[in-house]
Design an enzyme around this catalytic site. Sequence first.
Site, mmCIF file in Angstrom:
data_model
loop_
_atom_site.group_PDB
_atom_site.id
_atom_site.type_symbol
_atom_site.label_atom_id
_atom_site.label_comp_id
_atom_site.label_asym_id
_atom_site.label_seq_id
_atom_site.Cartn_x
_atom_site.Cartn_y
_atom_site.Cartn_z
ATOM 1 N N HIS A 1 0.671 -1.241 -0.159
ATOM 2 C CA HIS A 1 0.142 -0.099 0.033
ATOM 3 C C HIS A 1 0.980 1.149 0.143
ATOM 4 C CE1 HIS A 1 1.151 -0.332 4.182
ATOM 5 N NE2 HIS A 1 0.398 0.798 4.604
ATOM 6 N N LYS A 2 2.267 1.121 0.404
ATOM 7 C CA LYS A 2 2.808 2.436 0.512
ATOM 8 C C LYS A 2 3.373 2.985 -0.781
ATOM 9 C CE LYS A 2 3.614 2.538 4.992
ATOM 10 N NZ LYS A 2 3.290 3.857 5.887
ATOM 11 N N VAL A 3 3.234 2.485 -2.017
ATOM 12 C CA VAL A 3 3.404 3.009 -3.044
ATOM 13 C C VAL A 3 2.284 3.970 -3.378
ATOM 14 C CG1 VAL A 3 2.168 1.257 -4.714
ATOM 15 C CG2 VAL A 3 4.142 2.538 -5.660
ATOM 16 N N ALA B 1 3.675 6.977 -1.526
ATOM 17 C CA ALA B 1 4.953 7.291 -1.936
ATOM 18 C C ALA B 1 4.664 8.525 -3.317
ATOM 19 C CB ALA B 1 5.840 6.488 -2.604
ATOM 20 N N THR C 1 7.546 1.615 2.220
ATOM 21 C CA THR C 1 7.633 3.116 1.686
ATOM 22 C C THR C 1 8.758 3.429 1.019
ATOM 23 O OG1 THR C 1 6.410 3.943 3.666
ATOM 24 C CG2 THR C 1 7.542 5.453 2.267
#
Length: 304
Positions: free
Chosen positions: A42-44, A47, A76
């Site tokens: 999910h961190k994309v 970012a 991340t």
Amino acid sequence: MINDSVLDLIGNTPVVRLCALSKEFGIDALIKLESFNPGGSHKVRVAKAMIEDAEARGILTRGSGQTIIEPSGGNTGIGLALVGCQLGYKLILVIPDNYSQEKQELLRLHGAEVVLSDSRRGNNSHGEMAMEIQLMHPEYVMLNQQRNPANPEVHRRTTAREILADFGEQRIDVFVGGIGTGGHITGISETLKARWPEMKAYGVEPEQCDLLNDRHAPHDIQGLSVGIVPAVLNLGILDGMIKVAKADCIEMAKTTLRRESISLGISSAANLVAISKIAGDLDRGSTVLTLSYDTIDSYLSYFR
């Protein structure tokens, strides 16, 4: 459809029913597979949102070759490496030296420069070291996901809206999410509670920690409890915290792979451990939603 960039594939991740877990506890347990995003987490989303926000504010210029520095435990960092590569930025990542070797190597393969902090200094050792490096290099840009409003905002704008579209008129009774930076649990819970005010939102933390009382302790569940109360976390949205043990998370990751054929990282498995802990207190048939942040691949050393 032919996409122009891997960045076009971010979001619209599927929701899957956890059939075995649902049957075991008499609830309707569902998981949104954020591991289907480019970069595997999910961190994309975060970012890309933080970089685009910095560009809109004139802090970053696309294609300039500017250097971004960020303290990141892995996901991340992978997101920033992936997005930064496409948009023309260099990346330095500061991560604790006790993080998995697989993730460290993956970050380097993505083209990031990896700097290791001394994990004995606490769970925010990488944050402290990143700030020290930035003081020596003021030209570097730190996006600081723990304080960056673009972090929870991208989850309000994308992740939560995807959930609302998927569920339609079906109500969600409980949302369970781990707390690292606090971005996704804040953005998602705020938006879902606007639709279903009676919904409960529970955070997940290692058994050694007590976020609601601002007490932090060393632990080794990557991605949870970073040693501070993050600025972007809306504490008021939480209905409680659920404590989990690393050993239970490891066992849950193995069990879920065998029973559901779903690959979970340790912090993702922590969410299912948390659900199993509260399931007995829920009405039969309650709908419980959580997220899978990444897969087991980056944590194989935990299972040796």
